[in-house]
Design a protein around this motif. Structure first.
Motif, PDB file in Angstrom:
ATOM      1  N   ASN A   1      50.451  68.764  88.299  1.00  0.00           N
ATOM      2  CA  ASN A   1      49.500  69.737  88.340  1.00  0.00           C
ATOM      3  C   ASN A   1      50.274  71.110  88.314  1.00  0.00           C
ATOM      4  N   SER A   2      50.319  71.939  87.168  1.00  0.00           N
ATOM      5  CA  SER A   2      50.963  72.870  87.365  1.00  0.00           C
ATOM      6  C   SER A   2      50.220  74.358  88.077  1.00  0.00           C
ATOM      7  N   GLU A   3      48.799  73.978  88.424  1.00  0.00           N
ATOM      8  CA  GLU A   3      48.497  75.062  89.219  1.00  0.00           C
ATOM      9  C   GLU A   3      49.000  74.893  90.990  1.00  0.00           C
ATOM     10  N   THR A   4      48.704  73.591  91.312  1.00  0.00           N
ATOM     11  CA  THR A   4      49.059  73.300  92.725  1.00  0.00           C
ATOM     12  C   THR A   4      50.638  72.967  92.893  1.00  0.00           C
TER      13      THR A   4
ATOM     14  N   ASN B   1      55.655  68.387  96.128  1.00  0.00           N
ATOM     15  CA  ASN B   1      55.095  69.575  95.692  1.00  0.00           C
ATOM     16  C   ASN B   1      56.342  70.419  95.145  1.00  0.00           C
ATOM     17  N   GLN B   2      56.184  70.726  93.715  1.00  0.00           N
ATOM     18  CA  GLN B   2      57.534  71.429  93.485  1.00  0.00           C
ATOM     19  C   GLN B   2      57.624  73.039  93.964  1.00  0.00           C
TER      20      GLN B   2
ATOM     21  N   SER C   1      57.862  74.434  83.204  1.00  0.00           N
ATOM     22  CA  SER C   1      58.760  74.787  84.314  1.00  0.00           C
ATOM     23  C   SER C   1      58.642  74.011  85.413  1.00  0.00           C
ATOM     24  N   LEU C   2      59.151  72.725  85.094  1.00  0.00           N
ATOM     25  CA  LEU C   2      59.336  71.697  85.793  1.00  0.00           C
ATOM     26  C   LEU C   2      60.619  71.343  86.386  1.00  0.00           C
ATOM     27  N   ARG C   3      61.132  71.691  87.588  1.00  0.00           N
ATOM     28  CA  ARG C   3      62.412  71.207  88.102  1.00  0.00           C
ATOM     29  C   ARG C   3      62.693  69.672  88.457  1.00  0.00           C
TER      30      ARG C   3
END
Length: 797
Positions: free
Chosen positions: A99-102, A128-129, A4-6
């Protein structure tokens, strides 16, 4: 894999910020080399319809790379030919850490972005997404939907807000950087659709020519209140002339523009325009007001004397408050009916001449206002309207004005009737009114039935019509003519027939279709004494090719010509079989009058028995660059020409054009006036490209009859890929006494950004046919100083 990266919304900020106010749809980029600041990416997918914002946001994001390193800290590292794709969007880089958490990410090494509107290369990007905040370093961009390129030291994005630091913009390629716009910082708010530039500088070459410490501009298509580009000029009449439009965005469906103007030799004016739009119609109203025009004080003799320089009894200078009003509106009532209004007013009879920069203001002698209801169906059209005229020529009086029509109702109907016939009706009812003369009402009805027969190589159309016209006149006019309700009734018989012959032929190895098209037109109308009828709106038409096949030689319904005549005409064409173009067309025709035509208007002599003037028209296009058109009328009775007209045009290179024109017309409508020649003019104009960048333009428009120049233009222009400079000198007739005005116009055009100075292109397009190749099919309006104006519209004459 599909995380899930824009993708970064880079184009949202850059593509709209600097070039937002640029409009390059009409620009000529033919001098530009094939050169991009950011070349296309070989590994990027082609742009698709998915690039539309409403579609793009629904697309998934695919990530590819040579290697993936995923740790237990939720940090993923993609390396080696990393490519992210979503719809038309592409992001490529050497290394992507996410980093999917931050929600933090870092893109390093050869960052490349592309969508359907732009391409970008950058050194690195981070952000930062989750917070939708991004920073892109050291980038260059190339717009693809329109010209434009540049770069920035850094772009900072935070949701709908963003900032470009150390940014540049130009429509020039890197090798020809003729101009560039630089800004220290640009803050963008995409929700508001506005941006603020700080420390902006416009450079021509390496020279800074304009510095703006702070200015605000839009970044999308939403209309906003603000200043538009000014118009600056210099002339002998107005002096230094500055016009500054101010746009007012009042609502989504209506707006206004205020136009203050300062002329150093005359004073200040305030103009304005208001526009509206709704589902069933649209409209526009404009006006201009000048509280104290110094021109009448500077040139009082022109307002107090006639054309011969003699004092006019009772003449006064125009009122200090001078103005103009124009209204245009349209409203639809379904697919069949609509209403339309075109209204105009000026404060005095000198206004059009004093406020016009072309000879159109000199040649117009009245303003006409019309409002009405109009309808159109498959076999019919109708109208109910009113027309009023206002005098706009100080050399004439109210007695020269046409009659007002208050109101006018008209119906035209023509429909097939059975297998062989067509039936129809033309009807008109008008109430005429005039400031000086008595008037009245007129009813004109003309039913007809015809039998149009035709085959592949012939046509035959016999037609029978009946014309009935009746009047109800005011008492004064009735006393003059001897009847308050005169009428006229007569039949009209005509026969129109023609043949079509064609053959294939060759000329110097080229194949052509050669046609021969003989045509005859017989007209029979019995004589009716019409001297007891008024003449509200009727004048003889100019004799031409079209009049050979008409059933009346008058405009209006007050006169119906009597006739026993036969037209014999022949047309021949050469049509290229390679491209279908008509390379030659030649037409010749003449009317044989078997009886004298005795119906006349005031000042006109009857048409004698015998032959009319020969009418000849010819058009030649020997090649794609040559075009020659000529018309000639020769009267065998007088053994002299009635009309001679020639227009020749030659195109050279990609942009060059030369025009040569000559026009002569003898006064055949009112020969008893003693004025033999009505018009004789010569016109020469050109656009000659000296080099690919330099060209010269010119025009010499001369009245041989008056021995006076009407307009002279001489200028030089320099044009590169993205910059154009034009210097034009102009001398033109500025009033009805024939006085000439001199003006010097200078314009700098930054293609894709805007222009400064006077609109020289408007003057050149009007004066030089073919200045832009799209204009070759536009015929410029007549600019004759001498016109065929009926000396008096008195209906009793």
């Amino acid at each position: 894999m599909r995380p899930s990266l824009r993708l970064l919304p880079l184009s949202l900020c850059i593509a709209m910020a600097l070039p937002a106010h640029a409009t390059d749809d009409q620009e000529d980029w033919g001098l530009c080399p094939i050169e991009d600041v950011v070349p296309p990416f070989a590994d990027a997918p082609p742009a698709t319809a998915a690039g539309l914002p409403g579609i793009r946001i629904q697309q998934p994001t695919d990530i590819e790379g040579d290697a993936l390193d995923a740790s237990e800290t939720q940090e993923s590292i993609f390396s080696g030919n990393v490519a992210l794709n979503r719809g038309d969007q592409f992001l490529g880089t050497d290394k992507l850490t996410y980093n999917s958490e931050t929600g933090n990410y870092v893109a390093e090494g050869s960052v490349r972005y592309q969508d359907s509107g732009m391409r970008i290369v950058a050194e690195s990007a981070e952000g930062n997404q989750d917070a939708d905040s991004h920073t892109i370093h050291d980038l260059r961009y190339q717009l693809t939907q329109r010209r434009g390129n540049g770069g920035a030291d850094r772009i900072e994005l935070n949701g709908a807000r963003g900032a470009l630091v150390g940014s540049t913009y130009s429509t020039c390629p890197p090798s020809q950087r003729a101009w560039e716009l630089r800004a220290r910082r640009i803050d963008v708010d995409t929700d508001e659709g506005m941006a603020v530039a700080r420390g902006a500088t416009l450079r021509i070459g390496k020279v800074p020519v304009l510095h703006m410490p702070w200015f605000m501009f839009p970044v999308d298509d939403r209309r906003r209140t603000g200043l538009l580009y000014p118009s600056v000029s210099m002339s002998g009449r107005n002096g230094f002339d500055w016009k500054q439009p101010i746009y007012l965005n009042l609502a989504p469906n209506y707006d206004a523009t205020l136009i203050p103007r300062i002329m150093t030799e005359r004073g200040a004016t305030l103009g304005g325009e208001f526009r509206w739009l709704y589902p069933d119609g649209r409209g526009q109203v404009s006006g201009n007001w000048m509280p104290d025009d110094a021109l009448p004080r500077n040139e009082p003799s022109r307002y107090l004397n006639d054309l011969a320089g003699n004092p006019i009894p009772g003449a006064t200078l125009p009122d200090k408050n001078r103005g103009q009003f124009v209204l245009s509106s349209l409203h639809g009532f379904g697919p069949t009916w609509h209403s339309r209004a075109n209204l105009g007013w000026v404060s005095d009879t000198h206004y059009l001449e004093d406020f016009s920069s072309s000879s159109l203001g000199v040649s117009s002698y009245f303003l006409q206002s019309t409002a009405g209801l109009y309808g159109r169906g498959q076999y019919w059209d109708a109208e109910f309207s009113a027309t009023h005229t206002q005098l706009a020529d100080y050399t004439l009086t109210e007695g020269n004005l046409p009659y007002n029509r208050l109101p006018r109702a008209a119906l035209n109907w023509a429909q097939p009737f059975g297998r062989w016939f067509q039936a129809g009706l033309s009807a008109e009812a008008v109430r005429f009114d005039h400031e000086v003369f008595d008037a009245g009402s007129r009813l004109d009805i003309k039913p007809f039935i015809s039998m149009p027969l035709e085959g592949a190589s012939w046509f035959l159309t016999p037609k029978v019509a009946w014309r009935y016209t009746t009047y109800q006149l005011d008492d004064g006019l009735a006393a003059t003519l001897g009847d308050n309700s005169p009428s006229r009734s007569l039949p009209i018989y005509s026969l129109d027939a023609g043949l079509f012959f064609d053959r294939h032929t060759e000329i110097q190895g080229d194949a052509y279709l050669h046609t021969l098209e003989p045509r005859i037109y017989y007209l029979n109308v019995p004589y009716r004494d019409q001297s007891g009828l008024p003449a509200f709106d009727t004048n003889p038409m100019t004799f031409s090719w079209g009049q050979l096949f008409r059933d009346n030689r008058y405009t209006g319904a007050d006169r119906q010509t009597d006739a026993n005549q036969l037209t014999v005409a022949l047309t021949s064409r050469l049509i290229s079989e390679d491209d279908g173009r008509e390379r030659l067309t030649a037409s010749l025709g003449q009317i044989q009058y078997f009886d004298e035509s005795r119906v006349t208007t005031q000042g006109e002599i009857p048409v004698p028995r015998g032959k009319s003037a020969w009418v000849a028209d010819i058009g030649v296009s020997p090649g794609d660059r040559w075009s020659i058109n000529a018309a000639y009328q020769w009267d065998p009775k007088l053994r002299g020409q009635d009309l001679a007209s020639l227009r020749a045009r030659y195109l050279f290179g990609d942009n060059g054009v030369v025009n040569l024109g000559y026009r002569y017309r003898r006064n055949t409508a009112y020969p008893v006036s003693g004025e033999k020649d009505l018009l004789e003019q010569a016109d020469f104009s050109f656009l000659y490209p000296v080099t690919s960048n330099w060209s010269v333009v010119g025009r010499y428009y001369y009245s041989i009859l008056d021995k006076k120049e009407l307009e002279t233009i001489a200028g030089v222009q320099w044009e590169s890929c993205c910059l154009a400079v034009r210097l034009i000198g102009r001398r033109y007739v500025r009033n009805r006494t024939g006085d000439l005005n001199n003006s010097l116009m200078l314009e700098f055009e930054l293609k894709g950004l805007g222009s400064a100075g006077q609109d020289t292109e408007r003057v050149l397009r009007r004066g030089i046919l073919g200045y832009e190749r799209d204009d070759l099919y536009l015929v410029p309006p007549s600019q004759a100083i001498r016109g065929n104006v009926d000396p008096s519209p008195d209906p009793s004459l």
